[in-house]
Design a protein around this motif. Structure first.
Motif, PDB file in Angstrom:
ATOM      1  N   GLU A 156       0.839  -1.210   0.000  1.00  0.00           N
ATOM      2  CA  GLU A 156       0.000   0.000   0.000  1.00  0.00           C
ATOM      3  C   GLU A 156       0.869   1.253   0.000  1.00  0.00           C
ATOM      4  O   GLU A 156       0.590   2.224  -0.712  1.00  0.00           O
ATOM      5  CB  GLU A 156      -0.940  -0.009   1.206  1.00  0.00           C
ATOM      6  CG  GLU A 156      -1.820   1.212   1.310  1.00  0.00           C
ATOM      7  CD  GLU A 156      -2.751   1.405   0.131  1.00  0.00           C
ATOM      8  OE1 GLU A 156      -3.200   2.559  -0.087  1.00  0.00           O
ATOM      9  OE2 GLU A 156      -3.045   0.437  -0.600  1.00  0.00           O
ATOM     10  N   ARG A 157       1.936   1.252   0.789  1.00  0.00           N
ATOM     11  CA  ARG A 157       2.828   2.415   0.843  1.00  0.00           C
ATOM     12  C   ARG A 157       3.467   2.661  -0.518  1.00  0.00           C
ATOM     13  O   ARG A 157       3.583   3.799  -0.975  1.00  0.00           O
ATOM     14  CB  ARG A 157       3.909   2.187   1.918  1.00  0.00           C
ATOM     15  CG  ARG A 157       4.838   3.337   2.065  1.00  0.00           C
ATOM     16  CD  ARG A 157       4.084   4.556   2.639  1.00  0.00           C
ATOM     17  NE  ARG A 157       4.877   5.743   2.453  1.00  0.00           N
ATOM     18  CZ  ARG A 157       4.475   6.823   1.769  1.00  0.00           C
ATOM     19  NH1 ARG A 157       3.271   6.895   1.258  1.00  0.00           N
ATOM     20  NH2 ARG A 157       5.264   7.854   1.640  1.00  0.00           N
ATOM     21  N   ARG A 159       2.198   1.793  -3.403  1.00  0.00           N
ATOM     22  CA  ARG A 159       1.132   2.292  -4.278  1.00  0.00           C
ATOM     23  C   ARG A 159       0.945   3.796  -4.082  1.00  0.00           C
ATOM     24  O   ARG A 159       0.758   4.550  -5.038  1.00  0.00           O
ATOM     25  CB  ARG A 159      -0.183   1.558  -4.026  1.00  0.00           C
ATOM     26  CG  ARG A 159      -1.279   1.934  -5.052  1.00  0.00           C
ATOM     27  CD  ARG A 159      -2.646   1.437  -4.639  1.00  0.00           C
ATOM     28  NE  ARG A 159      -3.080   1.975  -3.362  1.00  0.00           N
ATOM     29  CZ  ARG A 159      -3.450   3.234  -3.139  1.00  0.00           C
ATOM     30  NH1 ARG A 159      -3.439   4.117  -4.104  1.00  0.00           N
ATOM     31  NH2 ARG A 159      -3.841   3.623  -1.939  1.00  0.00           N
ATOM     32  N   GLU A 160       1.024   4.249  -2.840  1.00  0.00           N
ATOM     33  CA  GLU A 160       0.908   5.688  -2.564  1.00  0.00           C
ATOM     34  C   GLU A 160       2.055   6.465  -3.219  1.00  0.00           C
ATOM     35  O   GLU A 160       1.834   7.564  -3.742  1.00  0.00           O
ATOM     36  CB  GLU A 160       0.901   5.928  -1.053  1.00  0.00           C
ATOM     37  CG  GLU A 160      -0.359   5.430  -0.371  1.00  0.00           C
ATOM     38  CD  GLU A 160      -0.247   5.412   1.144  1.00  0.00           C
ATOM     39  OE1 GLU A 160       0.830   5.793   1.686  1.00  0.00           O
ATOM     40  OE2 GLU A 160      -1.229   5.001   1.796  1.00  0.00           O
ATOM     41  N   ASP A 163       1.295   6.676  -6.865  1.00  0.00           N
ATOM     42  CA  ASP A 163       0.253   7.684  -7.083  1.00  0.00           C
ATOM     43  C   ASP A 163       0.831   9.093  -7.037  1.00  0.00           C
ATOM     44  O   ASP A 163       0.422   9.968  -7.808  1.00  0.00           O
ATOM     45  CB  ASP A 163      -0.862   7.550  -6.038  1.00  0.00           C
ATOM     46  CG  ASP A 163      -1.729   6.320  -6.239  1.00  0.00           C
ATOM     47  OD1 ASP A 163      -1.647   5.673  -7.309  1.00  0.00           O
ATOM     48  OD2 ASP A 163      -2.488   5.987  -5.292  1.00  0.00           O
TER      49      ASP A 163
END
Length: 179
Positions: A156-157, A159-160, A163
């Protein structure tokens, strides 16, 4: 159709032992890639020097470096070895990356700048794939020392971070392709 073991557990869900040699090789390849990735982010900060994006890339570089540190810590925690051959190749890649062959002029307004941003996103996509694979391995081999929640948090980190690069790309796209 799935067959079952003696306990009635489907065979495709029976916990397996991790092949530590293969895992070590896999993680070392990703570590090699992450070394190049950190260098690419540093180079991007140079490309955007003197703009509001310089600090954003410096922050991204620090965060990508932190993700590399998490990978190193994982390798160490699992008792795996970091390949000295990969370390030497990583140093060579770091030196080569400093020259930024994708965007030699460090332009912010040409198509090659878009390629550079696309490559940064791709590097992070590769790292996301690694964290996702490790999360799945945590389930398949629960005794292997991998923590699914930790691997998912790392995914998730990353992916951030991807982004954040995409936002910079979107915000600056017109400077490259619109007149």
């Amino acid at each position: 159709m799935s067959t079952s073991d003696a306990t009635g557990t489907p065979k495709d869900h029976v916990p397996q032992l991790l092949d530590r040699h293969e895992l070590q090789d896999y993680l070392n390849h990703h570590l090699l890639g992450s070394r190049s990735g950190v260098r690419m982010f540093r180079t991007a900060a140079d490309t955007w020097r003197g703009t509001p994006y310089e600090q954003r890339f410096k922050d991204l570089t620090a965060q990508v470096s932190e993700m590399q540190d998490r990978l190193i810590a994982l390798i160490d925690r699992l008792g795996l070895h970091r390949s000295p051959l990969h370390a030497m190749a990583g140093l060579a890649a770091a030196v080569a990356g400093r020259f930024n062959p994708v965007n030699l002029t460090r332009s912010k307004t040409q198509g090659m700048t878009q390629v550079e941003l696309d490559i940064l996103q791709g590097a992070l996509q590769g790292q996301m794939g690694m964290w996702q694979a490790l999360a799945e391995l945590a389930t398949l081999a629960p005794e292997g020392g991998l923590d699914r929640a930790e691997m998912e948090a790392n995914h998730e980190r990353t992916r951030e971070l991807q982004d954040a690069v995409r936002r910079i790309s979107d915000e600056t796209l017109g400077t490259r392709f619109l007149r």
